[in-house]
Design a protein around this motif. Structure first.
Motif, PDB file in Angstrom:
ATOM      1  N   MET A 311      50.639  22.918  27.381  1.00  0.00           N
ATOM      2  CA  MET A 311      50.960  22.168  26.210  1.00  0.00           C
ATOM      3  C   MET A 311      50.080  21.077  25.756  1.00  0.00           C
ATOM      4  N   MET A 312      50.067  20.852  26.698  1.00  0.00           N
ATOM      5  CA  MET A 312      48.525  19.421  26.169  1.00  0.00           C
ATOM      6  C   MET A 312      47.333  19.813  25.517  1.00  0.00           C
ATOM      7  N   GLY A 313      46.919  21.209  25.836  1.00  0.00           N
ATOM      8  CA  GLY A 313      46.103  21.414  26.650  1.00  0.00           C
ATOM      9  C   GLY A 313      45.979  22.438  24.119  1.00  0.00           C
ATOM     10  N   ILE A 314      47.037  22.161  24.129  1.00  0.00           N
ATOM     11  CA  ILE A 314      48.016  23.185  23.024  1.00  0.00           C
ATOM     12  C   ILE A 314      47.174  21.704  21.717  1.00  0.00           C
ATOM     13  N   MET A 315      47.628  20.641  22.185  1.00  0.00           N
ATOM     14  CA  MET A 315      47.720  19.863  21.023  1.00  0.00           C
ATOM     15  C   MET A 315      46.479  19.228  21.276  1.00  0.00           C
ATOM     16  N   ALA A 316      45.942  18.817  22.090  1.00  0.00           N
ATOM     17  CA  ALA A 316      44.505  18.535  22.590  1.00  0.00           C
ATOM     18  C   ALA A 316      43.102  18.961  21.801  1.00  0.00           C
ATOM     19  N   GLY A 317      43.341  21.141  21.674  1.00  0.00           N
ATOM     20  CA  GLY A 317      42.569  21.881  21.155  1.00  0.00           C
ATOM     21  C   GLY A 317      42.789  22.192  19.513  1.00  0.00           C
ATOM     22  N   GLU A 318      44.164  21.388  19.390  1.00  0.00           N
ATOM     23  CA  GLU A 318      43.990  21.450  17.166  1.00  0.00           C
ATOM     24  C   GLU A 318      43.768  20.193  17.117  1.00  0.00           C
ATOM     25  N   ARG A 319      43.223  19.552  17.667  1.00  0.00           N
ATOM     26  CA  ARG A 319      42.434  17.728  17.453  1.00  0.00           C
ATOM     27  C   ARG A 319      41.190  18.188  17.778  1.00  0.00           C
ATOM     28  N   GLY A 320      40.662  19.740  18.568  1.00  0.00           N
ATOM     29  CA  GLY A 320      39.474  19.566  18.230  1.00  0.00           C
ATOM     30  C   GLY A 320      39.291  18.866  20.141  1.00  0.00           C
ATOM     31  N   GLY A 321      40.077  18.549  20.929  1.00  0.00           N
ATOM     32  CA  GLY A 321      39.706  17.719  21.963  1.00  0.00           C
ATOM     33  C   GLY A 321      40.072  18.881  23.204  1.00  0.00           C
ATOM     34  N   ASN A 322      39.332  18.317  24.404  1.00  0.00           N
ATOM     35  CA  ASN A 322      39.985  19.166  25.681  1.00  0.00           C
ATOM     36  C   ASN A 322      40.687  17.756  26.168  1.00  0.00           C
ATOM     37  N   VAL A 323      41.344  19.124  27.564  1.00  0.00           N
ATOM     38  CA  VAL A 323      42.316  17.851  28.649  1.00  0.00           C
ATOM     39  C   VAL A 323      41.212  19.050  30.001  1.00  0.00           C
ATOM     40  N   PHE A 324      41.487  17.571  30.743  1.00  0.00           N
ATOM     41  CA  PHE A 324      41.131  17.510  31.846  1.00  0.00           C
ATOM     42  C   PHE A 324      42.384  16.819  33.053  1.00  0.00           C
ATOM     43  N   ALA A 325      42.032  17.892  34.211  1.00  0.00           N
ATOM     44  CA  ALA A 325      43.187  17.965  35.315  1.00  0.00           C
ATOM     45  C   ALA A 325      42.493  18.149  36.198  1.00  0.00           C
ATOM     46  N   THR A 326      43.331  17.875  37.917  1.00  0.00           N
ATOM     47  CA  THR A 326      42.330  18.511  39.028  1.00  0.00           C
ATOM     48  C   THR A 326      43.107  19.361  39.607  1.00  0.00           C
ATOM     49  N   ASP A 327      43.194  20.104  40.608  1.00  0.00           N
ATOM     50  CA  ASP A 327      44.745  21.000  41.175  1.00  0.00           C
ATOM     51  C   ASP A 327      45.111  19.650  41.900  1.00  0.00           C
ATOM     52  N   GLU A 328      45.911  20.334  43.337  1.00  0.00           N
ATOM     53  CA  GLU A 328      47.358  19.526  44.167  1.00  0.00           C
ATOM     54  C   GLU A 328      46.468  18.255  44.933  1.00  0.00           C
ATOM     55  N   ARG A 329      45.338  18.581  45.358  1.00  0.00           N
ATOM     56  CA  ARG A 329      43.769  17.725  46.438  1.00  0.00           C
ATOM     57  C   ARG A 329      43.950  16.802  45.962  1.00  0.00           C
ATOM     58  N   PHE A 330      44.117  16.488  44.432  1.00  0.00           N
ATOM     59  CA  PHE A 330      43.455  14.777  44.088  1.00  0.00           C
ATOM     60  C   PHE A 330      44.776  14.602  42.597  1.00  0.00           C
ATOM     61  N   CYS A 331      45.156  15.776  42.494  1.00  0.00           N
ATOM     62  CA  CYS A 331      46.603  15.441  42.022  1.00  0.00           C
ATOM     63  C   CYS A 331      47.795  14.164  42.621  1.00  0.00           C
ATOM     64  N   ILE A 332      48.141  15.357  44.071  1.00  0.00           N
ATOM     65  CA  ILE A 332      49.242  14.265  44.441  1.00  0.00           C
ATOM     66  C   ILE A 332      48.377  13.225  45.613  1.00  0.00           C
TER      67      ILE A 332
END
Length: 374
Positions: A311-332
């Motif tokens: 959902m965040m990627g859709i919003m950012a894409g419409e604004r010409g932007g990018n989403v960054f996220a990590t996997d569970e090793r670093f998110c949790i």
């Protein structure tokens, strides 16, 4: 605490090693990180053990602290062995000062102080939220993003300015992770590996009733400017489990009959996620517009949620932007994020004196002097 230097962080003149200890909630983590003179950062080890309770139960501070005390030596020894280093090789020992649950924080702080005294290593107290942000920036390469910090105990929209992480918006009551976890326990989902993950799984697959499209059940949508309210949504979702139309275990006939006005646990999981995540996307987009940013970094345990990232990627894409996220090793929650933020502070001259090596349940993200950023 010694004063920090005003100049921004420079490349290290030699290799630096730090041990990070995290235990602000039900996850006990130890990690060892290395900073090299070429500005390379190596994750040498990242070990974690989670305190898991039976379905329908949360974790109490006293029991969680006991878990951390019982597993501390095992987790730290494992981290040291996997990193291939000795305690004497460390430059500093970093620990979570807060925010978090009081008893678990105290258990880990005592371990950190003991190691500091035994091996004569300086201590660095770390803000848990800043640890998430710095590890996220390091892993993803995001330069100056709007940060959405979503976890069991925190929900904040953050942007960096003048050596502080400024909070643009946050929850006014409970955190998004707490909201999801509590609802998972209401409908009896397992706490293994986490209740929030099992909600995500139900919302994605439909659980046992995956033979029909999931139904979006209306729930309160409560944004207050840049802030959000989540307790009312949780209360409504819980109330709906007592509605006559709710079917905890729908029959084949009920699932096939589109005329029947029923909804299931999977429908509520799906609806809760969609509503709450839409609110988070909205306030994040406002922050992006305000500061002119094209980047979003999602950190914290809920940041692993693939639907939130989508959902965040859709919003950012419409604004010409990018989403960054990590996997569970670093998110949790993990020890390596505490090591990373702590070592950045250490290299800027920050130390936590032994008599000040306390912990606190309340430690705002914007209280931290981010001396390592220009």
């Amino acid at each position: 605490m010694s004063p920090t230097r005003p100049d921004p962080l420079k490349a290290p003149d030699r290799p630096y090693l730090a041990l990070g200890l995290e235990g602000s909630a039900n996850k006990l983590g130890a990690g060892i990180i290395q900073h090299l003179p070429n500005d390379e950062v190596n994750v040498l080890s990242n070990v974690r053990h989670t305190y898991i309770t039976p379905p329908g139960e949360g974790f109490l501070p006293r029991d969680t602290a006991l878990h951390h005390r019982q597993w501390a030596l095992t987790v730290i020894k494992d981290a040291i062995e996997k990193a291939g280093v000795q305690m004497r090789d460390l430059d500093c020992i970093c620990y979570t000062k807060g925010p978090g649950m009081g008893a678990p924080l105290q258990s880990v702080a005592v371990v950190a102080r003991t190691l500091s005294l035994l091996y004569k290593k300086p201590l660095v107290g770390v803000n848990h939220c800043v640890g998430h942000i710095e590890m996220g920036r390091q892993i993803t390469g995001a330069s100056n993003p709007i940060v959405l910090y979503v976890s069991g105990g925190n929900t904040q929209v953050i942007a960096y300015s003048q050596q502080r992480y400024r909070i643009f918006g946050e929850t006014l009551d409970i955190a998004v992770g707490n909201c999801l976890d509590r609802f998972a326990r209401v409908i009896g989902l397992s706490n293994d590996p986490s209740p929030g993950y099992n909600i995500e799984l139900m919302a994605r697959t439909g659980g046992k009733d995956g033979r029909r499209p999931l139904r979006l059940v209306p729930l309160p949508y409560a944004t207050k400017g840049m802030d959000v309210n989540l307790s009312g949504i949780l209360t409504m979702a819980e109330t709906l489990t007592m509605d006559p139309r709710f079917r905890a275990n729908p029959t084949e006939e009920e699932l096939r009959d589109e005329g029947m006005d029923i909804f299931t646990p999977a429908d509520l999981c799906f609806s809760l996620q969609e509503t709450v995540f839409a609110m988070l996307v909205e306030i994040t987009e406002r922050a992006m517009a305000h500061v002119g940013s094209k980047e979003v970094l999602i950190v914290g345990g809920v940041g692993c949620n693939e639907r939130l990232q989508e959902m965040m990627g859709i919003m950012a894409g419409e604004r010409g932007g990018n989403v960054f996220a990590t996997d569970e090793r670093f998110c949790i929650d993990n020890g390596i994020m505490i090591a990373q933020a702590g070592l950045l502070s250490y290299r800027m001259g920050f130390r936590t004196a032994l008599e000040e090596s306390t912990c606190t349940q309340r430690f705002r993200t914007d209280e931290v002097h981010v001396s390592w950023r220009a």
